[in-house]
Each structure stands twice: as C-alpha cells, then as structure tokens.
Design a protein around this motif. Structure first.
Motif, PDB file in Angstrom:
ATOM      1  N   GLY A 112       8.059 -13.777  -0.312  1.00 51.25           N
ATOM      2  CA  GLY A 112       7.425 -14.276   0.695  1.00 51.25           C
ATOM      3  C   GLY A 112       5.887 -13.979   0.609  1.00 51.25           C
ATOM      4  N   LEU A 113       4.898 -14.271   1.373  1.00 53.47           N
ATOM      5  CA  LEU A 113       3.479 -14.036   1.663  1.00 53.47           C
ATOM      6  C   LEU A 113       3.243 -12.338   1.579  1.00 53.47           C
ATOM      7  CD1 LEU A 113       0.779 -15.177   1.797  1.00 53.47           C
ATOM      8  CD2 LEU A 113       0.828 -15.184   4.292  1.00 53.47           C
ATOM      9  N   GLY A 114       4.136 -11.794   2.261  1.00 55.68           N
ATOM     10  CA  GLY A 114       3.773 -10.104   2.534  1.00 55.68           C
ATOM     11  C   GLY A 114       4.216  -9.720   1.230  1.00 55.68           C
ATOM     12  N   LYS A 115       5.233  -9.901   0.472  1.00 60.90           N
ATOM     13  CA  LYS A 115       5.297  -9.317  -0.931  1.00 60.90           C
ATOM     14  C   LYS A 115       4.268  -9.858  -1.841  1.00 60.90           C
ATOM     15  CE  LYS A 115       8.660  -9.050  -4.827  1.00 60.90           C
ATOM     16  NZ  LYS A 115       9.783  -9.818  -5.269  1.00 60.90           N
ATOM     17  N   GLU A 116       3.812 -11.024  -1.711  1.00 59.49           N
ATOM     18  CA  GLU A 116       2.725 -11.437  -2.678  1.00 59.49           C
ATOM     19  C   GLU A 116       1.336 -10.679  -2.210  1.00 59.49           C
ATOM     20  OE1 GLU A 116       0.983 -13.235  -5.569  1.00 59.49           O
ATOM     21  OE2 GLU A 116       3.108 -13.728  -5.232  1.00 59.49           O
ATOM     22  N   ILE A 117       1.039 -10.406  -1.025  1.00 56.71           N
ATOM     23  CA  ILE A 117       0.051  -9.526  -0.520  1.00 56.71           C
ATOM     24  C   ILE A 117       0.057  -8.187  -1.265  1.00 56.71           C
ATOM     25  CG2 ILE A 117      -1.178  -8.430   1.357  1.00 56.71           C
ATOM     26  CD1 ILE A 117      -0.603 -10.825   3.055  1.00 56.71           C
ATOM     27  N   VAL A 118       0.992  -7.501  -1.428  1.00 54.10           N
ATOM     28  CA  VAL A 118       1.439  -6.325  -1.892  1.00 54.10           C
ATOM     29  C   VAL A 118       1.120  -6.227  -3.227  1.00 54.10           C
ATOM     30  CG1 VAL A 118       2.951  -4.268  -2.598  1.00 54.10           C
ATOM     31  CG2 VAL A 118       3.125  -5.447  -0.279  1.00 54.10           C
ATOM     32  N   ASN A 119       1.597  -7.358  -4.009  1.00 47.06           N
ATOM     33  CA  ASN A 119       1.325  -7.513  -5.441  1.00 47.06           C
ATOM     34  C   ASN A 119      -0.077  -7.698  -5.690  1.00 47.06           C
ATOM     35  OD1 ASN A 119       3.906  -7.143  -5.893  1.00 47.06           O
ATOM     36  ND2 ASN A 119       4.482  -9.342  -5.749  1.00 47.06           N
ATOM     37  N   ALA A 120      -0.818  -8.381  -4.835  1.00 49.45           N
ATOM     38  CA  ALA A 120      -2.232  -8.829  -5.190  1.00 49.45           C
ATOM     39  C   ALA A 120      -3.057  -7.598  -4.626  1.00 49.45           C
ATOM     40  CB  ALA A 120      -2.787  -9.841  -4.099  1.00 49.45           C
ATOM     41  N   LEU A 121      -2.746  -6.699  -3.980  1.00 50.84           N
ATOM     42  CA  LEU A 121      -3.452  -5.304  -3.303  1.00 50.84           C
ATOM     43  C   LEU A 121      -3.382  -4.475  -4.735  1.00 50.84           C
ATOM     44  CD1 LEU A 121      -2.525  -4.778   0.184  1.00 50.84           C
ATOM     45  CD2 LEU A 121      -4.673  -5.325  -0.634  1.00 50.84           C
ATOM     46  N   ASN A 122      -2.284  -4.302  -5.243  1.00 54.88           N
ATOM     47  CA  ASN A 122      -1.809  -3.378  -6.540  1.00 54.88           C
ATOM     48  C   ASN A 122      -2.473  -4.088  -7.842  1.00 54.88           C
ATOM     49  OD1 ASN A 122       0.197  -1.884  -5.255  1.00 54.88           O
ATOM     50  ND2 ASN A 122       1.688  -3.402  -5.709  1.00 54.88           N
ATOM     51  N   THR A 123      -2.927  -5.344  -7.875  1.00 57.13           N
ATOM     52  CA  THR A 123      -3.691  -5.577  -8.874  1.00 57.13           C
ATOM     53  C   THR A 123      -5.130  -6.195  -8.605  1.00 57.13           C
ATOM     54  OG1 THR A 123      -2.750  -8.142  -8.422  1.00 57.13           O
ATOM     55  CG2 THR A 123      -1.504  -6.706 -10.221  1.00 57.13           C
ATOM     56  N   LEU A 124      -5.620  -5.874  -7.464  1.00 57.50           N
ATOM     57  CA  LEU A 124      -6.944  -6.394  -7.024  1.00 57.50           C
ATOM     58  C   LEU A 124      -7.189  -7.640  -7.070  1.00 57.50           C
ATOM     59  CD1 LEU A 124      -9.068  -3.208  -7.976  1.00 57.50           C
ATOM     60  CD2 LEU A 124      -8.268  -3.880  -5.720  1.00 57.50           C
ATOM     61  N   ASP A 125      -6.202  -8.707  -7.001  1.00 59.50           N
ATOM     62  CA  ASP A 125      -6.321 -10.041  -6.807  1.00 59.50           C
ATOM     63  C   ASP A 125      -7.113 -10.435  -5.682  1.00 59.50           C
ATOM     64  OD1 ASP A 125      -6.070 -12.643  -7.633  1.00 59.50           O
ATOM     65  OD2 ASP A 125      -3.903 -12.881  -7.988  1.00 59.50           O
ATOM     66  N   LEU A 126      -8.487 -10.357  -5.651  1.00 61.84           N
ATOM     67  CA  LEU A 126      -9.157 -10.585  -4.286  1.00 61.84           C
ATOM     68  C   LEU A 126      -8.959 -12.053  -3.822  1.00 61.84           C
ATOM     69  CD1 LEU A 126     -12.462  -8.585  -5.269  1.00 61.84           C
ATOM     70  CD2 LEU A 126     -10.302  -7.870  -4.298  1.00 61.84           C
ATOM     71  N   TYR A 174     -10.863 -25.196  -0.421  1.00 57.75           N
ATOM     72  CA  TYR A 174     -10.649 -24.622  -1.625  1.00 57.75           C
ATOM     73  C   TYR A 174     -10.722 -23.002  -1.625  1.00 57.75           C
ATOM     74  CZ  TYR A 174     -11.297 -23.468  -6.734  1.00 57.75           C
ATOM     75  OH  TYR A 174     -11.444 -22.902  -7.896  1.00 57.75           O
ATOM     76  N   LEU A 175      -9.534 -22.312  -1.859  1.00 56.45           N
ATOM     77  CA  LEU A 175      -9.433 -20.866  -1.837  1.00 56.45           C
ATOM     78  C   LEU A 175      -9.749 -20.154  -3.236  1.00 56.45           C
ATOM     79  CD1 LEU A 175      -6.388 -20.531   0.721  1.00 56.45           C
ATOM     80  CD2 LEU A 175      -8.850 -20.309   1.126  1.00 56.45           C
ATOM     81  N   ARG A 176      -9.729 -21.233  -4.135  1.00 54.74           N
ATOM     82  CA  ARG A 176     -10.297 -20.656  -5.471  1.00 54.74           C
ATOM     83  C   ARG A 176      -9.050 -20.367  -6.386  1.00 54.74           C
ATOM     84  NH1 ARG A 176     -15.816 -17.060  -4.735  1.00 54.74           N
ATOM     85  NH2 ARG A 176     -17.195 -18.780  -4.044  1.00 54.74           N
ATOM     86  N   GLU A 177      -9.237 -19.499  -7.475  1.00 57.63           N
ATOM     87  CA  GLU A 177      -8.054 -19.391  -8.428  1.00 57.63           C
ATOM     88  C   GLU A 177      -7.805 -17.803  -8.307  1.00 57.63           C
ATOM     89  OE1 GLU A 177      -9.096 -20.965 -12.187  1.00 57.63           O
ATOM     90  OE2 GLU A 177      -9.134 -22.919 -11.569  1.00 57.63           O
ATOM     91  N   SER A 178      -6.294 -17.522  -8.550  1.00 54.62           N
ATOM     92  CA  SER A 178      -6.030 -16.182  -8.697  1.00 54.62           C
ATOM     93  C   SER A 178      -6.701 -15.452 -10.005  1.00 54.62           C
ATOM     94  CB  SER A 178      -4.285 -16.214  -8.932  1.00 54.62           C
ATOM     95  OG  SER A 178      -3.937 -14.879  -9.308  1.00 54.62           O
ATOM     96  N   PHE A 179      -6.870 -13.939  -9.788  1.00 61.76           N
ATOM     97  CA  PHE A 179      -7.370 -13.615 -10.835  1.00 61.76           C
ATOM     98  C   PHE A 179      -6.482 -13.078 -11.780  1.00 61.76           C
ATOM     99  CE2 PHE A 179     -10.886 -11.388  -8.256  1.00 61.76           C
ATOM    100  CZ  PHE A 179     -11.753 -12.676  -8.566  1.00 61.76           C
ATOM    101  N   THR A 180      -5.110 -12.996 -11.420  1.00 56.43           N
ATOM    102  CA  THR A 180      -3.959 -12.312 -12.457  1.00 56.43           C
ATOM    103  C   THR A 180      -3.180 -13.583 -12.854  1.00 56.43           C
ATOM    104  OG1 THR A 180      -2.547 -11.891 -10.569  1.00 56.43           O
ATOM    105  CG2 THR A 180      -3.940 -10.178 -11.319  1.00 56.43           C
ATOM    106  N   LYS A 181      -3.071 -14.737 -11.921  1.00 58.14           N
ATOM    107  CA  LYS A 181      -2.312 -15.673 -12.425  1.00 58.14           C
ATOM    108  C   LYS A 181      -3.223 -16.780 -13.010  1.00 58.14           C
ATOM    109  CE  LYS A 181       0.872 -14.409  -9.009  1.00 58.14           C
ATOM    110  NZ  LYS A 181       1.669 -15.013  -7.648  1.00 58.14           N
ATOM    111  N   GLN A 182      -3.742 -16.696 -14.190  1.00 61.32           N
ATOM    112  CA  GLN A 182      -4.660 -17.566 -14.800  1.00 61.32           C
ATOM    113  C   GLN A 182      -4.506 -19.063 -14.825  1.00 61.32           C
ATOM    114  OE1 GLN A 182      -7.398 -16.444 -16.348  1.00 61.32           O
ATOM    115  NE2 GLN A 182      -6.773 -14.359 -16.014  1.00 61.32           N
ATOM    116  N   GLY A 183      -5.459 -19.790 -13.909  1.00 61.53           N
ATOM    117  CA  GLY A 183      -5.400 -21.179 -14.095  1.00 61.53           C
ATOM    118  C   GLY A 183      -4.646 -21.639 -12.527  1.00 61.53           C
ATOM    119  N   LYS A 184      -4.056 -20.601 -11.941  1.00 61.04           N
ATOM    120  CA  LYS A 184      -3.248 -20.957 -10.544  1.00 61.04           C
ATOM    121  C   LYS A 184      -3.948 -20.845  -9.447  1.00 61.04           C
ATOM    122  CE  LYS A 184       1.456 -20.450  -9.228  1.00 61.04           C
ATOM    123  NZ  LYS A 184       2.746 -19.843  -9.416  1.00 61.04           N
ATOM    124  N   LYS A 185      -4.144 -22.104  -8.846  1.00 63.04           N
ATOM    125  CA  LYS A 185      -5.057 -22.006  -7.551  1.00 63.04           C
ATOM    126  C   LYS A 185      -4.366 -20.908  -6.191  1.00 63.04           C
ATOM    127  CE  LYS A 185      -7.217 -26.437  -8.032  1.00 63.04           C
ATOM    128  NZ  LYS A 185      -7.454 -27.907  -7.670  1.00 63.04           N
TER     129      LYS A 185
END
Length: 358
Positions: free
Chosen positions: A309-323, A112-123
């Motif tokens: 892809g995953l690379g773009k998602e990592i960039v977006n997560a870093l910008n929003t601090l989606d740990l 279980y990798l938990r839920e996204s901070f910015t995408k409410q309710g999305k694992k």
C-alpha cells in the motif's frame, strides 16, 4: 450552502498550497543531487547536464518552485519551445489546450506529480494508483471494524456503567489506545500468522493481490486483509468505545430521555429513537480524524505485514530518497484530510439540525 462550500474550497486550496510550499523547500534543502539520484550508477557528466535541464534542476530554487506549482495546478502555462521544462511534448501531461499567447499555451490538465527517481520513466501518479487503492481498502476495513464494534461496545459499556462488564471493556479499550500499532502488528503476525497458523490459516505477511506459484496470474487474497485490518482498527476502536460511552451517558441525563422513560419506552427504543443520533457527534469527529490518519498510520502496519500500500511505498521512498514519490504521497494524504473534514462538517448538519453552516 454554496457560500459555505466556496469558503471551504478556498481554505482547502490555501492549506494545500502551504503544504506544497513546506514540502518543496524542506526537501530541496536536503543534501544530494536529485539528478544523480535518478541516474544512480549510470552517472555521466554529459547525461547529468541533460537530466538537470529536462527536470529543471539547473534553475534557481524559486524558479523550480514555480515549475512545481505549475505542474500541480489544473490550470497551467506551458512553453512551445522543446528546450524548456514546461514544454508539453513527450506525453508529459494529459492536457486540453485553451488558448495560446505568443510562445505560451494555457491548458487544463490533471495535476502532474512528476516521475519517480528510482523507477525510471514511471510517473508518481502511476505509483500512487497502484498502492493507494490497497491502503484505502485496508483503512476502510479497519474503520468499519472500529465503528461497528466501537459503537456496540460503547453502548453496552454505558448501559452497564460501573459494573464488571463496563470495567472490563474500559480496561481493554485503554490497553488498545496505549499499545503502539507496530507492536500490535508484530504480536498479531507472530501469534496468528505463525504460532496459530494451523488453526487460523493466516500468513504473517501478504498483500491483497498476489501472484500464483507459476507467476502467471494475479489472485485476490482476502485473508491477508484480516490481520492488518484488525491491528489498524484497534486504536480507533478503543477511542470510539470511550467516546460513545461518555457521550451516551451525557445524553442519558437530558430531560427528553427522562420523558421518554416516563412514557414507558424500553432502553432499546430510547437509544434507537433518541439517544444514539445525538450521541454520535463526537464519534463522527473521531472517526473522520482516524480514517484520514490511517492513511499515514498504516505505514508501520503495511511494512510489517508486507501489504503493498501507500504506507509501504512511503517507507521505500524514504529509504531511497525518492523525493517525488514522498512529496506526491504526502500531498495526496493532505488532500484527503481536507476533503474528509469538509464531509464531516456536512454530516454534522445531518446529525444535528441546530448546527448551521457558516
């Protein structure tokens, strides 16, 4: 073989445990409250307390670390109390119960990798499931380009050593290794997607799956794969060319190659029957390393070409601090690194029977 695999699996588990530990404590010393990040503009003191309790943010750091390890472990322990973080309800985990002891249940589950901070309710697993296949398609396409062209050009370069063709290939391979991927991506997108668009019919940006003009159906756009795959494959292509050339030249100096030539075999037969397989060991090492690193190196390429892809998602997560997304992505990439390294060791044995598994 069995002992070798067991040792490798043990080392892999210890390596991943180290990665998880570093990631967890690295991101838990960052400024900011994860609960506040999750709530965004809807911050409310009462809701904030509930969110902290739900995700275990109100616990000491070491306790949060134990929770995180428990979430990741396929064999984990969970409370029957609805107020506890480890409670199994609310479809938090997809688990199979083994046995219960008092207030604790032992289960087998998918990590279980938990839920996204910015995408409410999305694992996080859902986020990775939507993006990782696109990155995998891009990485496989790029490595296929690098393998086919790299081996062919490396063979040609070795056969025509120190001639103009060899020197030309060496110049282009050196240039390919020295140019950063993000610069190549910008150059290729501008040149082939904008300047020569009428001839190439390629776009500057675009992903593998795109909505139609009415937003009703999703279509696969294979042409959007061409430019990012070529750009991502340039650097490993240059490395494979150099390694294949040098390795083949070294093999050509072996006694059994001289014997094969004395028997009257053609250069094609010598390369096919004797030289190629023995020259592939360093190439396999390079390819395995590059394939794993492509999953992270694709960050700039995916972002510039708009490849979802995953690379773009990592960039977006870093910008929003989606740990959770950042940590889950890095952990998945580390797992792939470990798995690929084990696979490469097995390929070595097939290429060279003298290599023994230890």
């Amino acid at each position: 073989m069995i002992n070798y695999l067991l040792n490798k699996i043990l080392y892999a588990i210890l390596t991943l445990l180290g990665v998880v530990t570093v990631l967890f404590f690295l991101f838990n010393v960052l400024p900011g409250d994860p609960a506040q990040m999750m709530m965004g503009q809807n911050e409310d003191s009462e809701q904030l307390v509930k969110v902290k309790a739900k995700y275990g943010f109100d616990k000491p750091v070491l306790m949060q670390y134990a929770y995180y390890i428990n979430d990741l472990s396929p064999l984990s322990f969970h409370s029957k109390n609805k107020e506890d973080y480890t409670y199994l309800g609310e479809n938090k985990y997809s688990a199979t119960s083994l046995f219960s002891l008092g207030n604790t249940t032992t289960v087998i589950k998918f990590p279980y990798l938990r839920e996204s901070f910015t995408k409410q309710g999305k694992k996080v697993t859902q986020v990775l499931g939507e993006t990782l296949p696109n990155t995998f398609v891009l990485a496989v396409s790029a490595i296929i380009i690098a393998i086919i062209l790299g081996i062919l050009l490396g063979i040609v370069s070795a056969l025509y050593k120190d001639r103009w063709l060899d020197k030309t290939i060496q110049v282009f391979s050196t240039l390919g290794m020295s140019v950063p991927s993000f610069f190549s991506a910008i150059l290729f997108a501008w040149l082939f997607g904008y300047v020569l668009h009428e001839f190439t019919n390629l776009e500057m940006t675009g992903s593998l799956y795109e909505l139609d003009d009415f937003g009703e159906a999703i279509h696969i756009k294979w042409k959007n794969l061409i430019l990012p795959a070529i750009v991502l494959g340039i650097r490993p292509l240059a490395v494979v060319i150099q390694l294949m050339r040098n390795s083949l030249l070294e093999v050509f100096n072996q006694d059994y190659i001289r014997t094969a030539r004395a028997k009257g075999l053609s250069e094609f037969q010598i390369i096919k029957r004797h030289a190629l397989k023995n020259a592939l060991n360093p190439v396999v090492t390079a390819i395995s390393g590059w394939f794993a690193s492509m999953l992270t190196g694709a960050v700039f390429v995916e972002f510039i070409f708009g490849w979802n892809g995953l690379g773009k998602e990592i960039v977006n997560a870093l910008n929003t601090l989606d740990l959770p997304v950042i940590m889950g992505s890095v952990l998945v990439i580390a797992t792939l690194f470990v798995m690929i390294n084990i696979l490469v060791d097995l390929i070595y044995v097939w290429l060279d029977p003298k290599v023994k598994l230890q």
